[in-house]
Enzyme design. Structure first.
Site, mmCIF file in Angstrom:
data_model
loop_
_atom_site.group_PDB
_atom_site.id
_atom_site.type_symbol
_atom_site.label_atom_id
_atom_site.label_comp_id
_atom_site.label_asym_id
_atom_site.label_seq_id
_atom_site.Cartn_x
_atom_site.Cartn_y
_atom_site.Cartn_z
ATOM 1 N N ASP A 10 0.866 -1.178 0.000
ATOM 2 C CA ASP A 10 0.000 0.000 0.000
ATOM 3 C C ASP A 10 0.902 1.227 0.000
ATOM 4 O O ASP A 10 2.112 1.125 0.242
ATOM 5 C CB ASP A 10 -0.889 -0.017 1.253
ATOM 6 C CG ASP A 10 -1.747 1.227 1.371
ATOM 7 O OD1 ASP A 10 -2.367 1.614 0.373
ATOM 8 O OD2 ASP A 10 -1.789 1.836 2.460
ATOM 9 N N SER A 11 0.285 2.389 -0.194
ATOM 10 C CA SER A 11 1.041 3.628 -0.118
ATOM 11 C C SER A 11 1.552 3.881 1.298
ATOM 12 O O SER A 11 2.495 4.650 1.482
ATOM 13 C CB SER A 11 0.142 4.791 -0.544
ATOM 14 O OG SER A 11 -1.054 4.765 0.220
ATOM 15 N N CYS A 73 -4.079 -1.233 -2.033
ATOM 16 C CA CYS A 73 -4.287 0.214 -2.121
ATOM 17 C C CYS A 73 -5.280 0.420 -3.250
ATOM 18 O O CYS A 73 -5.061 -0.051 -4.369
ATOM 19 C CB CYS A 73 -2.967 0.904 -2.446
ATOM 20 S SG CYS A 73 -3.120 2.665 -2.776
ATOM 21 N N GLU A 152 -6.082 8.471 10.384
ATOM 22 C CA GLU A 152 -4.734 8.349 10.949
ATOM 23 C C GLU A 152 -4.610 9.127 12.261
ATOM 24 O O GLU A 152 -3.760 8.834 13.096
ATOM 25 C CB GLU A 152 -3.679 8.776 9.914
ATOM 26 C CG GLU A 152 -3.706 7.829 8.731
ATOM 27 C CD GLU A 152 -2.522 7.932 7.793
ATOM 28 O OE1 GLU A 152 -1.576 8.669 8.084
ATOM 29 O OE2 GLU A 152 -2.575 7.248 6.751
ATOM 30 N N CYS A 184 -11.527 2.824 -0.279
ATOM 31 C CA CYS A 184 -10.216 3.336 0.149
ATOM 32 C C CYS A 184 -9.827 2.547 1.388
ATOM 33 O O CYS A 184 -10.688 2.194 2.203
ATOM 34 C CB CYS A 184 -10.317 4.825 0.470
ATOM 35 S SG CYS A 184 -8.793 5.506 1.176
ATOM 36 N N HIS A 186 -8.586 3.264 4.137
ATOM 37 C CA HIS A 186 -8.856 3.819 5.470
ATOM 38 C C HIS A 186 -10.343 3.781 5.834
ATOM 39 O O HIS A 186 -10.684 3.955 7.000
ATOM 40 C CB HIS A 186 -8.381 5.274 5.537
ATOM 41 C CG HIS A 186 -6.897 5.453 5.478
ATOM 42 N ND1 HIS A 186 -6.136 5.026 4.422
ATOM 43 C CD2 HIS A 186 -6.035 6.023 6.368
ATOM 44 C CE1 HIS A 186 -4.863 5.340 4.646
ATOM 45 N NE2 HIS A 186 -4.780 5.941 5.818
#
Ligand code: DGL
Length: 263
Positions: A10-11, A73, A152, A184, A186
Site C-alpha cells: 500500500d502507499s 491500495c 490516521e 479506500c 482507510h
C-alpha cells in the site's frame, strides 16, 4: 522448500486493513507488507506517478520471492493493476474488482455509491468493474479526501468525521443509493460513523474483506502454507516510527520488527 510469503503493499498504513482481513482468514500464511511511507499519499498523485511507485514496490516484493501480490491500495489498484499483472508471472490481486463484484451482487435497487480518493474516483475503475457485472447499475462516486488524515488521527468516530461524512455523502444520499462501497483502505474505520449517518437501508461494502476472500480463492493456485507460522514482516520506505505507532492503532496490536528499505 521454504514457505513463500504473500506480498501485500500500500502507499502507507491503510493497507493494514487488508492485511488484517487476510491474516484473519489465513492465520498460517507468511505475509510481507510494504508501506511506501516515503511517498504516501498516492490518492492525490497522477496515474503515471502511482504506476511508477507501484511497480517499484512490487519489484521489491517479487525480489523477496513472494508467491502472490496483493495491491492493498485502492488508488494503485485503480491505475496500476494491469501493468503489474503483465509484468509479473505470479497472481496479482487488487482491491477494486472484489469490492465491485460484492456491491453489484448486494444492490437490489441497482444504485451504488462509491467513495475513495480523488485518484480512485477519477479513474472510474469501480464504475467499470460494477458495470462489467451489471451494466444497468447506476454508480455515483464521491472523493472523501479528509477521511485519510482523520483515520490516521484516530478520529474516524469523532464528531468531525460525522460532519465530514455528512458533507461528502449528501450528493450520494440524494441519489438514493442502497449500497456504498468503501473504496479506500482507510474507510473501513468509518463503518460506525457511516452506518449512523446512512441508516440500515444502505449496505456498506468493505473492499478489504472482499479482497481477503479473493486471496483465499487464489491460494490453491500458488500453494497454501499449511505448515506456516503466520509470520508477518513489515517494510517501509521512510523511518518506521509513525508507521509503527499509527499502524499499531489500525491493527489493534503492536507492530514488531518494521524494517526501512530503499527502493
Ligand atoms: N491507500 C490509499 C487508497 O486506498 C489511501 C491513502 C493514499 O492516498 O495513499 O487509495
Amino acid at each position: 522448500m521454504p514457505e513463500r510469503a504473500i506480498g501485500i503493499f500500500d502507499s502507507g498504513i491503510g493497507g493494514l486493513t487488508v492485511l488484517k482481513e487476510i491474516s484473519r482468514l489465513l492465520p498460517r500464511e507468511e505475509l510481507f507488507y510494504v508501506g511506501d511511507t516515503a511517498r504516501v499519499p498516492y490518492g492525490t498523485k497522477s496515474p503515471e506517478t502511482v504506476r511508477r511507485y507501484a511497480l517499484e514496490v512490487a519489484e521489491f516484493l517479487v525480489g523477496q520471492g513472494v508467491k502472490m501480490l496483493v495491491v492493498a491500495c485502492n488508488t494503485a489498484s485503480a491505475v496500476a493493476l494491469e501493468p503489474l499483472a503483465s509484468r509479473f508471472k505470479i497472481p496479482v490481486i487488487g482491491v477494486i474488482a472484489p469490492g465491485a463484484r460484492r456491491a453489484a451482487t448486494l444492490s437490489r435497487g441497482r444504485r451504488i455509491g462509491v467513495i475513495g480518493t480523488e485518484g480512485t474516483v477519477k479513474s472510474g475503475a469501480y464504475t467499470r468493474e460494477i458495470h462489467a457485472c451489471n451494466p444497468d447499475i447506476k454508480v455515483f462516486s464521491a472523493p472523501c479526501p479528509l477521511f485519510v488524515p482523520l483515520a490516521e488521527e484516530g478520529w474516524a468516530e469523532h464528531h468531525i468525521a460525522t460532519l465530514a461524512a455528512k458533507e461528502y455523502l449528501a450528493p450520494l444520499q440524494a441519489q438514493n443509493i442502497d449500497t456504498l462501497v468503501l473504496g479506500c483502505t482507510h474507510y473501513p474505520l468509518f463503518k460506525n460513523t457511516l452506518h449512523a449517518l446512512l441508516g440500515e437501508s444502505v449496505q456498506l461494502v468493505d473492499s478489504a474483506e472482499e479482497t481477503a476472500k479473493a486471496v483465499v480463492a487464489q491460494l490453491p493456485n500458488v500453494g497454501a502454507n499449511g505448515s506456516g507460522q503466520g509470520r508477518v514482516r513489515f517494510f517501509v520506505t521512510d523511518v518506521p516510527d509513525r508507521f509503527t505507532r499509527v499502524g499499531g492503532a489500525f491493527l489493534g496490536t503492536r507492530l514488531e520488527g518494521v524494517t526501512q528499505i530503499e527502493l
